[in-house]
Design a protein around this motif. Sequence first.
Motif, mmCIF file in Angstrom:
data_model
loop_
_atom_site.group_PDB
_atom_site.id
_atom_site.type_symbol
_atom_site.label_atom_id
_atom_site.label_comp_id
_atom_site.label_asym_id
_atom_site.label_seq_id
_atom_site.Cartn_x
_atom_site.Cartn_y
_atom_site.Cartn_z
ATOM 1 N N SER A 91 3.462 125.031 22.698
ATOM 2 C CA SER A 91 3.766 123.829 23.488
ATOM 3 C C SER A 91 3.029 123.871 24.828
ATOM 4 C CB SER A 91 5.276 123.646 23.678
ATOM 5 O OG SER A 91 5.733 124.567 24.635
ATOM 6 N N ASP A 92 2.592 125.060 25.262
ATOM 7 C CA ASP A 92 1.761 125.158 26.470
ATOM 8 C C ASP A 92 0.292 124.873 26.163
ATOM 9 O OD1 ASP A 92 3.744 125.730 28.281
ATOM 10 O OD2 ASP A 92 3.531 127.909 28.117
ATOM 11 N N GLY A 93 -0.021 124.648 24.894
ATOM 12 C CA GLY A 93 -1.392 124.259 24.546
ATOM 13 C C GLY A 93 -2.185 125.334 23.813
ATOM 14 N N TYR A 94 -1.596 126.520 23.635
ATOM 15 C CA TYR A 94 -2.329 127.551 22.868
ATOM 16 C C TYR A 94 -2.387 127.131 21.413
ATOM 17 C CZ TYR A 94 -2.240 130.676 26.824
ATOM 18 O OH TYR A 94 -2.442 131.230 28.061
ATOM 19 N N GLU A 95 -3.567 127.246 20.791
ATOM 20 C CA GLU A 95 -3.671 126.968 19.360
ATOM 21 C C GLU A 95 -3.455 128.279 18.639
ATOM 22 O OE1 GLU A 95 -7.150 124.962 17.706
ATOM 23 O OE2 GLU A 95 -7.156 123.826 19.596
ATOM 24 N N ILE A 96 -2.289 128.391 18.002
ATOM 25 C CA ILE A 96 -1.984 129.634 17.277
ATOM 26 C C ILE A 96 -1.758 129.273 15.808
ATOM 27 C CG2 ILE A 96 -0.348 131.564 17.056
ATOM 28 C CD1 ILE A 96 0.174 131.181 20.111
ATOM 29 N N ILE A 97 -2.573 129.865 14.954
ATOM 30 C CA ILE A 97 -2.432 129.562 13.520
ATOM 31 C C ILE A 97 -1.386 130.519 12.958
ATOM 32 C CG2 ILE A 97 -3.703 129.296 11.343
ATOM 33 C CD1 ILE A 97 -6.283 129.468 13.031
ATOM 34 N N SER A 98 -0.405 129.972 12.207
ATOM 35 C CA SER A 98 0.558 130.870 11.545
ATOM 36 C C SER A 98 0.404 130.729 10.034
ATOM 37 C CB SER A 98 2.005 130.547 11.928
ATOM 38 O OG SER A 98 2.071 129.556 12.900
ATOM 39 N N VAL A 99 0.238 131.847 9.366
ATOM 40 C CA VAL A 99 0.076 131.844 7.902
ATOM 41 C C VAL A 99 1.102 132.799 7.288
ATOM 42 C CG1 VAL A 99 -1.499 132.383 5.995
ATOM 43 C CG2 VAL A 99 -2.390 131.303 8.060
ATOM 44 N N THR A 100 1.855 132.275 6.317
ATOM 45 C CA THR A 100 2.872 133.102 5.653
ATOM 46 C C THR A 100 2.226 134.364 5.077
ATOM 47 O OG1 THR A 100 3.604 130.948 4.918
ATOM 48 C CG2 THR A 100 4.880 132.835 4.108
ATOM 49 N N ASN A 101 2.905 135.462 5.240
ATOM 50 C CA ASN A 101 2.466 136.785 4.774
ATOM 51 C C ASN A 101 1.278 137.369 5.550
ATOM 52 O OD1 ASN A 101 4.415 136.848 2.831
ATOM 53 N ND2 ASN A 101 3.106 135.865 1.287
ATOM 54 N N LYS A 102 0.744 136.622 6.496
ATOM 55 C CA LYS A 102 -0.358 137.172 7.306
ATOM 56 C C LYS A 102 0.081 137.308 8.763
ATOM 57 C CE LYS A 102 -4.881 136.050 5.559
ATOM 58 N NZ LYS A 102 -5.971 135.096 5.699
ATOM 59 N N GLY A 103 0.699 136.264 9.283
ATOM 60 C CA GLY A 103 1.165 136.322 10.661
ATOM 61 C C GLY A 103 0.501 135.279 11.542
ATOM 62 N N TYR A 104 0.175 135.708 12.760
ATOM 63 C CA TYR A 104 -0.314 134.759 13.758
ATOM 64 C C TYR A 104 -1.723 135.125 14.209
ATOM 65 C CZ TYR A 104 4.727 134.031 14.158
ATOM 66 O OH TYR A 104 6.039 133.793 13.890
ATOM 67 N N LYS A 105 -2.495 134.061 14.513
ATOM 68 C CA LYS A 105 -3.849 134.295 15.027
ATOM 69 C C LYS A 105 -4.117 133.285 16.141
ATOM 70 C CE LYS A 105 -8.602 134.377 13.547
ATOM 71 N NZ LYS A 105 -9.456 135.052 12.616
ATOM 72 N N LEU A 106 -4.657 133.782 17.249
ATOM 73 C CA LEU A 106 -4.970 132.899 18.379
ATOM 74 C C LEU A 106 -6.309 132.220 18.110
ATOM 75 C CD1 LEU A 106 -4.202 131.994 21.280
ATOM 76 C CD2 LEU A 106 -5.485 133.966 22.124
ATOM 77 N N ALA A 107 -6.286 130.868 18.012
ATOM 78 C CA ALA A 107 -7.530 130.156 17.703
ATOM 79 C C ALA A 107 -8.183 129.607 18.971
ATOM 80 C CB ALA A 107 -7.254 129.020 16.732
ATOM 81 N N ALA A 108 -7.391 129.169 19.938
ATOM 82 C CA ALA A 108 -7.980 128.626 21.166
ATOM 83 C C ALA A 108 -6.954 128.658 22.295
ATOM 84 C CB ALA A 108 -8.435 127.175 20.939
ATOM 85 N N VAL A 109 -7.452 128.877 23.504
ATOM 86 C CA VAL A 109 -6.547 128.861 24.657
ATOM 87 C C VAL A 109 -6.657 127.473 25.319
ATOM 88 C CG1 VAL A 109 -6.698 131.340 25.053
ATOM 89 C CG2 VAL A 109 -8.249 129.833 26.238
ATOM 90 N N PRO A 110 -5.576 126.992 25.917
ATOM 91 C CA PRO A 110 -5.608 125.637 26.469
ATOM 92 C C PRO A 110 -6.516 125.551 27.678
ATOM 93 C CG PRO A 110 -3.559 126.733 27.030
ATOM 94 C CD PRO A 110 -4.302 127.666 26.154
ATOM 95 N N ASP A 111 -7.205 124.436 27.801
ATOM 96 C CA ASP A 111 -8.067 124.345 28.980
ATOM 97 C C ASP A 111 -7.551 123.395 30.050
ATOM 98 O OD1 ASP A 111 -10.234 125.569 30.246
ATOM 99 O OD2 ASP A 111 -11.265 123.635 30.182
#
Length: 318
Positions: free
Chosen positions: A41-61
């Motif tokens: 909600s602060d603008g970080y793009e975090i991809i969540s995938v079942t059985n894999k977890g979380y990955k940071l895709a982009a930081v908010p500008d």
Amino acid sequence: MRSKILSILKNADDYVSGEDISRKLGISRAAVWKHIKKLKSDGYEIISVTNKGYKLAAVPDAISKNVIGLSLNTEVIARNIIYTEETDSTNEDAKRHSSEAHGTLFISELQNAGKGRLGRSWESPKGSGICMSLLLKPDILPQDISQITLIAGIAVCRAVGHGAKIKWPNDIVLGARKVCGILTEMSAEINRVNYVVCGIGINVNTSGFPKELEDRACSIFTETGARTPRNELIASVMNEFEPLYESFINNGFASAADEYRRLCLTLGKDVRVISHKETVTGTAVDIDNEGGLIVRTSAGTMSISSGEVSVRGIYGYV
Ligand code: BTN
């Protein structure tokens, strides 16, 4: 906790499982998920995938107090942030709100009357630069205030990296063009400073400049080809500034003079100094312990504390 989660995601090359994060931080997986939701909600793009977890895709500008706060490790500096989407000038904001606490940081996404040194203007397109002003209340003499600008210059150089240098007194230069300007103003009586406003403008992700500025101005992006997250850069300037400022207040400019000398591209160069009285040419040989520029001229050696200094080979003086 959110900044810890963020740093785990930033340091990972791939997905990190919720379980790994919860184990590392000693919190439940549900708590991890709640923090991730807040980061999104602060603008970080975090991809969540079942059985894999979380990955940071982009930081908010978009500039955000919350996001700056996640990278801030200061005690006092920028602990109070006043953000406006548009203003005339953040230096003017700071003056209008000078009753705010020491260390308050004023930031705006857009200045419509940004001010530069010597009565010039400062332009920064919306969304690509940083326009910010620190309100400071130092217990030092008015004549020493200009040294705060030099300290701020060191902090900006450290935070910007990429070999950033200082053109005395306070232009920050990447390659041979200006990437940042600093305008320090104060309200003072003869022997007492009421407050100081240290305004910093950094060209961060700006992709181009008007023809008339092309030879003189650059951004971190035009110099490096890489985009810099602005919130992190703001926090990083503040993180660097705080200890430098503390040591300056306690021990004077001498404590930072050696680092300033190393960063100062003016030293060893031919310079032209334009003051209200006269124009002199010579070679810049040193910075004194008060931050003055020592210039050797045919008429002897002089220390310059203010004025416009052109450096041969650096925008303008050939
Ligand atoms: C210079 O001429 O080099 C100084 C430029 C300073 C620009 C910054 S942007 C934030 C703050 N607000 C202003 O109006 N000016 C300073």
